[in-house]
Design a protein around this motif. Structure first.
Motif, PDB file in Angstrom:
ATOM      1  N   ALA A  90       0.835  -1.208   0.000  1.00  0.00           N
ATOM      2  CA  ALA A  90       0.000   0.000   0.000  1.00  0.00           C
ATOM      3  C   ALA A  90       0.868   1.256   0.000  1.00  0.00           C
ATOM      4  O   ALA A  90       0.535   2.254  -0.680  1.00  0.00           O
ATOM      5  CB  ALA A  90      -0.920  -0.006   1.220  1.00  0.00           C
ATOM      6  N   ARG A  91       1.959   1.233   0.709  1.00  0.00           N
ATOM      7  CA  ARG A  91       2.847   2.407   0.747  1.00  0.00           C
ATOM      8  C   ARG A  91       3.476   2.647  -0.625  1.00  0.00           C
ATOM      9  O   ARG A  91       3.687   3.796  -1.038  1.00  0.00           O
ATOM     10  CB  ARG A  91       3.942   2.197   1.798  1.00  0.00           C
ATOM     11  N   ILE A  92       3.785   1.554  -1.331  1.00  0.00           N
ATOM     12  CA  ILE A  92       4.349   1.707  -2.683  1.00  0.00           C
ATOM     13  C   ILE A  92       3.315   2.346  -3.606  1.00  0.00           C
ATOM     14  O   ILE A  92       3.614   3.302  -4.351  1.00  0.00           O
ATOM     15  CB  ILE A  92       4.791   0.337  -3.240  1.00  0.00           C
ATOM     16  N   ALA A  93       2.081   1.858  -3.563  1.00  0.00           N
ATOM     17  CA  ALA A  93       1.022   2.420  -4.403  1.00  0.00           C
ATOM     18  C   ALA A  93       0.752   3.872  -4.046  1.00  0.00           C
ATOM     19  O   ALA A  93       0.525   4.716  -4.934  1.00  0.00           O
ATOM     20  CB  ALA A  93      -0.253   1.588  -4.239  1.00  0.00           C
ATOM     21  N   LEU A  94       0.801   4.180  -2.766  1.00  0.00           N
ATOM     22  CA  LEU A  94       0.566   5.559  -2.323  1.00  0.00           C
ATOM     23  C   LEU A  94       1.657   6.492  -2.816  1.00  0.00           C
ATOM     24  O   LEU A  94       1.396   7.650  -3.194  1.00  0.00           O
ATOM     25  CB  LEU A  94       0.475   5.585  -0.788  1.00  0.00           C
ATOM     26  N   ARG A  95       2.879   6.015  -2.846  1.00  0.00           N
ATOM     27  CA  ARG A  95       3.979   6.832  -3.347  1.00  0.00           C
ATOM     28  C   ARG A  95       3.856   7.089  -4.849  1.00  0.00           C
ATOM     29  O   ARG A  95       4.254   8.146  -5.347  1.00  0.00           O
ATOM     30  CB  ARG A  95       5.309   6.135  -3.032  1.00  0.00           C
ATOM     31  N   LEU A  96       3.278   6.128  -5.556  1.00  0.00           N
ATOM     32  CA  LEU A  96       3.148   6.251  -7.009  1.00  0.00           C
ATOM     33  C   LEU A  96       1.941   7.097  -7.421  1.00  0.00           C
ATOM     34  O   LEU A  96       1.991   7.805  -8.447  1.00  0.00           O
ATOM     35  CB  LEU A  96       3.032   4.859  -7.642  1.00  0.00           C
ATOM     36  N   ALA A  97       0.839   7.006  -6.638  1.00  0.00           N
ATOM     37  CA  ALA A  97      -0.395   7.695  -7.060  1.00  0.00           C
ATOM     38  C   ALA A  97      -1.177   8.165  -5.844  1.00  0.00           C
ATOM     39  O   ALA A  97      -2.255   7.643  -5.523  1.00  0.00           O
ATOM     40  CB  ALA A  97      -1.242   6.767  -7.918  1.00  0.00           C
ATOM     41  N   SER A  98      -0.672   9.150  -5.155  1.00  0.00           N
ATOM     42  CA  SER A  98      -1.310   9.641  -3.936  1.00  0.00           C
ATOM     43  C   SER A  98      -2.570  10.454  -4.211  1.00  0.00           C
ATOM     44  O   SER A  98      -3.355  10.707  -3.291  1.00  0.00           O
ATOM     45  CB  SER A  98      -0.323  10.492  -3.136  1.00  0.00           C
TER      46      SER A  98
END
Length: 326
Positions: A38-46
């Motif tokens: 989830a942190r990776i996805a958040l970094r990519l598309a917040s």
């Protein structure tokens, strides 16, 4: 979610999508790993609401309630939806603020929730009452048309379970048993431990079949080892006895000598007197030899002067005898 991801470049959308899939796949069995994705996805598309919502649930699963609440609020602002309202209130409980959770239960947003959302909000409110020590108020909060309904809905098992648990905490054991049984009827997927709670009330103790099998195997193994030890001891005793018999037999005869036959154990008595027969003639010759040896020893022991005197005397006698003959 798909529509939201279409706003991203194709390559980026695919990478974010892969991470969100892993979040959903691991959130129950490995919450920490789910949170990492989830942190990776958040970094990519917040700026994508679906990403913020997924990040909020991943944080919630790992009891990071402050972070989860921030993500849920961001997702609500982006979408304008109130469907996250119950879980936001539960985050307030997790942060040790049950009063805020109760306050949220009275907000107009609750009326905008669907039936499942309203039941979820009731569960959160009842939990907040219990956090505050208001057990009777929690029981009353759960009493609703949804609880009394005989129809089974996705939320029915959880609602009945919460009600039974509150009754048991209040000391109303008979009623609690009844509602745990009703929970078990509605819980087709085994989402609750209603069966265990029923057994606990009835005083039934479950024993793991695998544990019983292991114990039985250990007992059998111990018995087998005992029998094997006894057999080994008997075998050792037999081998020792055989070795002793072989040693006794070897003392009586030589296997390589054809003139002798082995003497059986039954024909030999170790207490028999051994008689030694000696040859008389051999004894007489031995006695004569011993006397001659003694005479030589006595002669050797005489003083040198005495021996010289005897020798001179013998020599003088010999000369006298020669003179007489002449």
């Amino acid at each position: 979610m798909r529509q939201e991801l279409l706003s991203l470049p194709k390559g980026l959308a695919e990478e974010v999508s892969r991470n969100l899939v892993m979040v959903a796949r691991l959130i129950d069995e490995d919450p920490e790993q789910s949170y990492a994705y989830a942190r990776i996805a958040l970094r990519l598309a917040s700026r994508v609401a679906a990403v913020r919502e997924a990040a909020g649930f991943a944080a919630y699963a790992t009891q990071k309630y402050s972070e989860a609440l921030a993500e849920f609020r961001a997702a609500k602002r982006m979408t304008g939806s109130v469907e996250l309202w119950p879980v936001m209130a539960d985050c307030e409980r997790g942060l040790g603020r049950p009063e805020r959770a109760l306050a949220m239960a009275g907000e107009p947003e609750v009326q905008k929730l669907d039936k499942a959302g309203q039941v979820e909000m009731r569960l959160v409110a009842a939990g907040a009452r219990r956090d505050m020590g208001e057990l009777d108020a929690a029981i009353v909060t759960l009493q609703s048309p949804e609880l009394a309904s005989n129809s089974v809905q996705p939320w029915t098992a959880r609602l009945r379970y919460a009600y039974a648990d509150a009754l048991l905490a209040a000391g109303r054991e008979d009623e609690a048993r009844e509602w745990f049984a009703k929970t078990l009827e509605a819980d087709k997927d085994g989402a609750t431990d209603a069966s265990d709670r029923l057994a606990e009330i009835d005083g039934v103790e479950f024993v793991d079949a695998a544990t019983l099998a292991d114990n039985a195997h250990d007992d059998d193994s111990d018995g087998d080892f005992g029998d094997e030890d006894d057999e080994d001891d008997d075998q050792d005793d037999a081998e020792v006895a055989a070795a002793e018999r072989a040693g006794d037999q070897a003392e009586y005869y030589d296997e390589d000598d054809d003139e002798y036959e082995p003497v059986e154990d039954s024909d030999v008595d170790v207490t028999d007197e051994i008689v030694v027969i000696e040859d008389d003639e051999d004894d007489e010759r031995d006695d004569e030899d011993d006397e001659r040896d003694d005479e030589r020893d006595e002669r050797d022991d005489e003083p040198d002067d005495q021996r010289d005197e005897l020798d001179d005397r013998d020599a003088g006698n010999e000369r006298d005898e020669r003179d007489d003959r002449v």
